[in-house]
Design an enzyme around this catalytic site. Structure first.
Site, PDB file in Angstrom:
ATOM      1  N   SER A 149      -1.909   6.032  40.652  1.00 28.33           N
ATOM      2  CA  SER A 149      -0.539   6.201  41.113  1.00 28.33           C
ATOM      3  C   SER A 149       0.256   7.083  40.150  1.00 28.33           C
ATOM      4  CB  SER A 149       0.103   4.822  41.332  1.00 28.33           C
ATOM      5  OG  SER A 149       1.245   4.949  42.134  1.00 28.33           O
ATOM      6  N   ASP A 226      -2.752   2.137  52.137  1.00 25.36           N
ATOM      7  CA  ASP A 226      -1.881   2.144  50.953  1.00 25.36           C
ATOM      8  C   ASP A 226      -0.420   2.176  51.415  1.00 25.36           C
ATOM      9  OD1 ASP A 226      -0.315   3.082  48.756  1.00 25.36           O
ATOM     10  OD2 ASP A 226      -2.126   3.889  47.838  1.00 25.36           O
ATOM     11  N   HIS A 259      -2.948  -0.283  47.759  1.00 27.56           N
ATOM     12  CA  HIS A 259      -2.595   0.383  46.496  1.00 27.56           C
ATOM     13  C   HIS A 259      -2.954  -0.485  45.275  1.00 27.56           C
ATOM     14  CE1 HIS A 259      -0.271   3.716  44.723  1.00 27.56           C
ATOM     15  NE2 HIS A 259       0.314   2.862  43.893  1.00 27.56           N
TER      16      HIS A 259
HETATM   17  N1  LIG Z   1       8.197  -2.203  42.399  1.00 28.46           N
HETATM   18  C1  LIG Z   1       7.073  -2.267  43.164  1.00 28.46           C
HETATM   19  C2  LIG Z   1       5.978  -1.285  42.805  1.00 28.46           C
HETATM   20  C3  LIG Z   1       5.181  -1.626  41.591  1.00 28.46           C
HETATM   21  C4  LIG Z   1       3.717  -1.243  41.769  1.00 28.46           C
HETATM   22  O1  LIG Z   1       3.160  -1.334  42.843  1.00 28.46           O
HETATM   23  N2  LIG Z   1       3.094  -0.776  40.690  1.00 28.46           N
HETATM   24  C5  LIG Z   1       1.722  -0.352  40.781  1.00 28.46           C
HETATM   25  C6  LIG Z   1       1.649   1.099  40.474  1.00 28.46           C
HETATM   26  S1  LIG Z   1       2.664   2.005  41.630  1.00 28.46           S
HETATM   27  C7  LIG Z   1       2.677   3.605  41.056  1.00 28.46           C
HETATM   28  O2  LIG Z   1       2.683   3.994  39.960  1.00 28.46           O
HETATM   29  C8  LIG Z   1       0.881  -1.175  39.815  1.00 28.46           C
HETATM   30  O3  LIG Z   1      -0.123  -0.713  39.317  1.00 28.46           O
HETATM   31  N3  LIG Z   1       1.305  -2.423  39.586  1.00 28.46           N
HETATM   32  C9  LIG Z   1       0.690  -3.304  38.627  1.00 28.46           C
HETATM   33  C10 LIG Z   1      -0.385  -4.213  39.165  1.00 28.46           C
HETATM   34  O4  LIG Z   1      -1.008  -4.891  38.324  1.00 28.46           O
HETATM   35  O5  LIG Z   1      -0.634  -4.242  40.385  1.00 28.46           O
HETATM   36  C11 LIG Z   1       6.665  -3.679  43.122  1.00 28.46           C
HETATM   37  O6  LIG Z   1       6.962  -4.321  42.085  1.00 28.46           O
HETATM   38  O7  LIG Z   1       6.068  -4.140  44.081  1.00 28.46           O
END
Ligand SMILES: N[C@@H](CCC(=O)N[C@@H](CSC=O)C(=O)NCC(=O)O)C(=O)O
Length: 281
Positions: A149, A226, A259
Site C-alpha cells: 500500500s 481490495d 487489502h
Molecule cells: N484507517 C484505515 C486504513 C488503515 C489501513 O488499512 N492500513 C493498512 C495499510 S493501508 C495503506 O497504506 C495496514 O497495513 N494496516 C495495518 C494492518 O495490520 O492491517 C483503517 O484504520 O481501517
C-alpha cells in the site's frame, strides 16, 4: 549510532529482533525489526527491505506476514522499518491516520513544519541501509525492496529513483499513482507543498518514463476485492506507463483477496522467491 536491542525471538532457526536507534535524518528515535536467518554469523547475506503501509509500525509485517519461514529458507535478511518519525511534537502530527504519524509516505518533506523530521525517503535509501550494513552481516551489493500500500508506493519509488541500487522490487496493493488519489494528494500537498510538479518526483507512474536501470520485472500483486483498489491504488495506470516506457512489469491479480495482511501472508512466499532469484547467486 546508539543501536539498542529491544526484543529477540528465535524463529525458523534464525532470530527475529527489534532495535531502536537515534536517526539523524528524522531527528528522533526510530525502531526497526530485523530477521536474521540461521547462517547469519557465517556469511554476508542479501537483504530485503519491507516498507509497511498507513498506520503501521515496524511490528505489523513482523507479526502478521509469516515471512520469516521464507527468509530462513532462502538465507535472506529482512529489514522492517517504521513508517514515519514519531514523537516529534509537531502540531497536528497525530490528527489523522493518513498524514503525520504512521504516514510518512517515504518522501523528503520540503514544507514547514514537517521538513526537519519527515525525511523517510532519505532514511530508507541512505541512513538505514548504512546502519544495517555496518551492524549486521548484510551484503550491501545485494539488496531488494518490497512493501504494501503506502509502503508499496515507497518500494516502487525507491527502486525507480535509484537504478541498480536494488536488485528487484515487488509490491502488494501499492498506491501506484499517488498524485491522482486522495491519500497521495493529501500527503504530497502537506509534505511537498502546492506545486504538483514536485509531487511527480515521488509518483511511480510518473517516474517510470525516466527509469534507465536494469530491465528487471517489477512485480505487483493486487487483490480483486481490495477495498481501496478503485479510489486509491490505480495499478492499471502504472502498467500502462510501464508499457509506454518499455519497463517490464508483472501484475498478479488475486481473485477475492482484500487489502489485509491475510492476503499478504498468502502470497509473501512467492514474493520472497521472486527476490531470491535476483539476490541469491
Ligand atoms: N484507517 C484505515 C486504513 C488503515 C489501513 O488499512 N492500513 C493498512 C495499510 S493501508 C495503506 O497504506 C495496514 O497495513 N494496516 C495495518 C494492518 O495490520 O492491517 C483503517 O484504520 O481501517
Amino acid at each position: 549510532m546508539s543501536l539498542k536491542q529491544l526484543k529477540v525471538n528465535k524463529s525458523f532457526g534464525g532470530l527475529q529482533k527489534v532495535y531502536s536507534h537515534d536517526s539523524s535524518v528524522l531527528g528522533c528515535t526510530m525502531k526497526f525489526a530485523v530477521y536474521l536467518p540461521p547462517n547469519a554469523d557465517s556469511a554476508k547475506l542479501p537483504v530485503i527491505y519491507w516498507l509497511s503501509g498507513l498506520t503501521c509500525t515496524e511490528e505489523n509485517f513482523m507479526i502478521k506476514a509469516g515471512a520469516q519461514q521464507y527468509a530462513s529458507r532462502h538465507s535472506i535478511i529482512l529489514v522492517m522499518p517504521d513508517t514515519s518519525p514519531r514523537g516529534c511534537k509537531i502540531p497536528g502530527e497525530d490528527d489523522s491516520y493518513d498524514f503525520g504519524t504512521g504516514a510518512g509516505f517515504y518522501v523528503d518533506a520540503t514544507e514547514e513544519p514537517w521538513k526537519a523530521n519527515y525525511n523517510m525517503y532519505s532514511y530508507i535509501t541512505e541512513e538505514l541501509p548504512a546502519l544495517i550494513n555496518a551492524e549486521f552481516p548484510a551484503d550491501a551489493q545485494r539488496q531488494s525492496i518490497m512493501g504494501h500500500s503506502m509502503g508499496g508506493h515507497g518500494a516502487l519509488i525507491c527502486y525507480l529513483k535509484n537504478p541498480g541500487k536494488y536488485r528487484s522490487v515487488s509490491a502488494f496493493s501499492p498506491i501506484c499513482n499517488p498524485t491522482q488519489c486522495p491519500w497521495g494528494k493529501k500527503a504530497f500537498k502537506g509534505y511537498l507543498g502546492p506545486d504538483e510538479e514536485s509531487w511527480k518526483e515521488y509518483d511511480a507512474t510518473c517516474l517510470v518514463a525516466k527509469y534507465d536501470g536494469p530491465p528487471t520485472d517489477i512485480l505487483i500483486d493486487q487483490g480483486t476485492d481490495d477495498e481501496f483498489l478503485k479510489d486509491q491504488l490505480f495499478p492499471d495506470n502504472l502498467v500502462q506507463a510501464c508499457k509506454e516506457a518499455q519497463v517490464p512489469i508483472v501484475l498478479k491479480k488475486r481473485a477475492g483477496y482484500d487489502h489485509s495482511y491475510f492476503y499478504i501472508a498468502t502470497f509473501i512466499g512467492e514474493h520472497i522467491e521472486h527476490h531470491a532469484k535476483h539476490l541469491v547467486e
